[in-house]
Design an enzyme around this catalytic site. Structure first.
Site, PDB file in Angstrom:
ATOM      1  N   ASP A   1      -5.969  -7.139   4.624  1.00 51.90           N
ATOM      2  CA  ASP A   1      -7.127  -6.692   3.864  1.00 51.90           C
ATOM      3  C   ASP A   1      -7.905  -7.893   3.346  1.00 51.90           C
ATOM      4  O   ASP A   1      -9.114  -8.028   3.536  1.00 51.90           O
ATOM      5  CB  ASP A   1      -6.622  -5.813   2.709  1.00 51.90           C
ATOM      6  CG  ASP A   1      -7.746  -5.255   1.875  1.00 51.90           C
ATOM      7  OD1 ASP A   1      -8.798  -4.942   2.450  1.00 51.90           O
ATOM      8  OD2 ASP A   1      -7.577  -5.150   0.640  1.00 51.90           O
TER       9      ASP A   1
ATOM     10  N   ASP B   1      -1.132 -19.036   2.207  1.00 49.89           N
ATOM     11  CA  ASP B   1      -2.030 -19.852   1.367  1.00 49.89           C
ATOM     12  C   ASP B   1      -2.573 -21.040   2.166  1.00 49.89           C
ATOM     13  O   ASP B   1      -3.775 -21.313   2.177  1.00 49.89           O
ATOM     14  CB  ASP B   1      -1.349 -20.292   0.057  1.00 49.89           C
ATOM     15  CG  ASP B   1       0.118 -20.642   0.225  1.00 49.89           C
ATOM     16  OD1 ASP B   1       0.653 -20.466   1.329  1.00 49.89           O
ATOM     17  OD2 ASP B   1       0.739 -21.106  -0.741  1.00 49.89           O
TER      18      ASP B   1
ATOM     19  N   LYS C   1       4.406 -14.878   3.749  1.00 48.07           N
ATOM     20  CA  LYS C   1       4.858 -15.575   2.534  1.00 48.07           C
ATOM     21  C   LYS C   1       6.376 -15.386   2.476  1.00 48.07           C
ATOM     22  O   LYS C   1       6.948 -14.989   1.449  1.00 48.07           O
ATOM     23  CB  LYS C   1       4.139 -14.952   1.325  1.00 48.07           C
ATOM     24  CG  LYS C   1       4.185 -15.769   0.078  1.00 48.07           C
ATOM     25  CD  LYS C   1       3.190 -16.907   0.056  1.00 48.07           C
ATOM     26  CE  LYS C   1       3.446 -17.779  -1.164  1.00 48.07           C
ATOM     27  NZ  LYS C   1       2.693 -19.020  -1.203  1.00 48.07           N
TER      28      LYS C   1
ATOM     29  N   TYR D   1       0.823  -1.209   0.000  1.00 48.15           N
ATOM     30  CA  TYR D   1       0.000   0.000   0.000  1.00 48.15           C
ATOM     31  C   TYR D   1       0.863   1.267   0.000  1.00 48.15           C
ATOM     32  O   TYR D   1       0.348   2.361   0.180  1.00 48.15           O
ATOM     33  CB  TYR D   1      -0.923   0.022   1.218  1.00 48.15           C
ATOM     34  CG  TYR D   1      -2.127  -0.873   1.070  1.00 48.15           C
ATOM     35  CD1 TYR D   1      -1.970  -2.251   0.992  1.00 48.15           C
ATOM     36  CD2 TYR D   1      -3.411  -0.352   0.994  1.00 48.15           C
ATOM     37  CE1 TYR D   1      -3.061  -3.087   0.848  1.00 48.15           C
ATOM     38  CE2 TYR D   1      -4.506  -1.174   0.854  1.00 48.15           C
ATOM     39  CZ  TYR D   1      -4.328  -2.540   0.783  1.00 48.15           C
ATOM     40  OH  TYR D   1      -5.422  -3.357   0.644  1.00 48.15           O
TER      41      TYR D   1
END
Ligand code: NAI
Length: 343
Positions: A230, A206, A172, A125
């Site tokens: 988000d 994931d 991740k 962002y």
């Protein structure tokens, strides 16, 4: 004791749900003086040439607390997102989104009780995008030790003060070794140095999403960088009935802005069908914050009344259309106000 709170009605369904929330808070006896300011299209319509006018920022700085309806970010015209700008300008670095099963809302899961803690100021962002050459663009993910450490501290402190047992960091770092790696390193350090009484785990996002939909009860607090927070907030919101019921709060060192997770829903704006519950539950979070910061315990009473009223209303089938009911926004607000006043 009267409390000054900045109210930003926002766009689309924003003014409708804000007006419903004001009605219920008033019925519960919460003594709040609303200082109305604007942002988003609401600000442009009132003659501002920016979506986030200085007068709105100044009011939040002055009064410390705001309740905000969703704002539309106009597409094109060089406008940046109101929400991102607001969080960055006021350094509202910690977003908290509690996701709980509600009686009377049938979903695939029962007893979901998860709090998503989202870093609000950096990650993807940061808005650093470059056109390298024709057909090639980049978007840069930013992670700083300061912000990663700050959000980790925030999540663990939240866990301890609210009697929570476990913090799970979604990441991740197997792919983004530097940025997500730093995020994890900071969380590990804060955990080891100050919070080893709270369980801490790291899950690749994931697999984490799969585990969330398989067995949400295994999660307590989810610690996420900006974009993951988000996406995961909306996923979690789907576990308990959707965007119409999920509240949120954004905290900085000095200010707090309370807002629902959902957007301005232009597809249903002005039709008296929006569910005000997500903003009402955000206002309930706000009442607790105001009580804690001012010492005014009557707000805690108002908070409990409102929660009891919406739980009872939902159980009795008094719901808006998104939850399978047939009440309009105004009729639902009136039903809640009646229930609150009778308690
Ligand atoms: P959205 O959350 O506004 O709508 C997604 C879907 O959920 C729509 O079908 C909508 O009708 C439904 N929905 C949302 N809130 C609801 C409610 N309270 N009751 C019943 N149904 C509800 O997301 P979308 O369409 O992606 O975004 C619309 C605008 O909102 C965009 O301009 C976006 O930038 C802005 N937005 C603002 C946010 C904020 O101010 N915090 C957050 C997310 C989006």
């Amino acid at each position: 004791m009267q409390h000054d709170v900045v109210l930003i009605p926002g766009d689309g369904i924003g003014p409708e749900v804000c007006s419903a929330v004001k009605q219920v808070l008033e019925a519960a006896g919460a003594d709040i003086k609303w200082i109305e300011r604007h942002a988003g299209l609401g600000a442009i319509d009132r003659g501002s040439d920016v979506v986030l006018p200085a007068s709105t920022i100044e009011a939040i700085k002055e009064y410390g607390t705001a309740l905000k309806g969703p704002c539309t970010t106009p597409i094109g015209g060089g406008f940046s997102s109101v929400n991102v700008a607001l969080r960055k300008t006021l350094n509202l670095y910690g977003a908290v989104r509690p996701v709980r099963s509600l009686d009377g809302i049938e979903t695939r899961y029962e007893d979901v009780d998860i709090v998503v803690v989202r870093e609000n100021t950096e990650g993807l962002y940061s808005g650093i995008e470059n056109r390298i050459t024709a057909g090639v663009v980049t978007s840069i993910k930013v992670a700083t030790e300061e912000a990663c450490d700050r959000i980790a501290r925030f999540a663990f402190k939240y866990a301890r003060t609210r009697g929570r047992k476990k913090v799970t960091a979604f990441h991740k770092a197997n792919i983004m070794k530097l940025s997500d790696g730093l995020f994890l390193k900071c969380a590990q350090k804060v955990h080891e140095e100050e919070y080893d009484d709270i369980e801490y785990e790291e899950v690749i996002i994931d697999a984490g999403c799969m585990r969330l939909v398989q067995e949400p009860k295994n999660f307590d607090i989810l610690l996420c960088e900006n974009l993951y927070g988000d996406v995961v907030s909306d996923l979690c919101s789907g576990l308990v009935g959707g965007l119409g019921v999920t509240p949120g709060a954004n905290f900085g060192e000095e200010q707090a802005v309370f807002e629902a997770v959902h957007g301005s829903a232009p597809d249903i704006a002005g039709q008296n069908v929006a569910n005000p519950l997500a903003l009402l539950a955000s206002a309930v979070l706000m009442l607790r914050h105001l009580a804690e910061t001012s010492g005014d315990e009557s707000l805690l009473e108002a908070r409990l009344k409102i929660r009891a009223a919406y739980n009872a209303a939902l159980k009795a089938g008094e719901k808006t259309r998104d939850l399978g009911g047939d009440l309009g926004t105004k009729e639902f607000a009136a039903a809640l106000a009646r229930r609150v006043a009778a308690l």
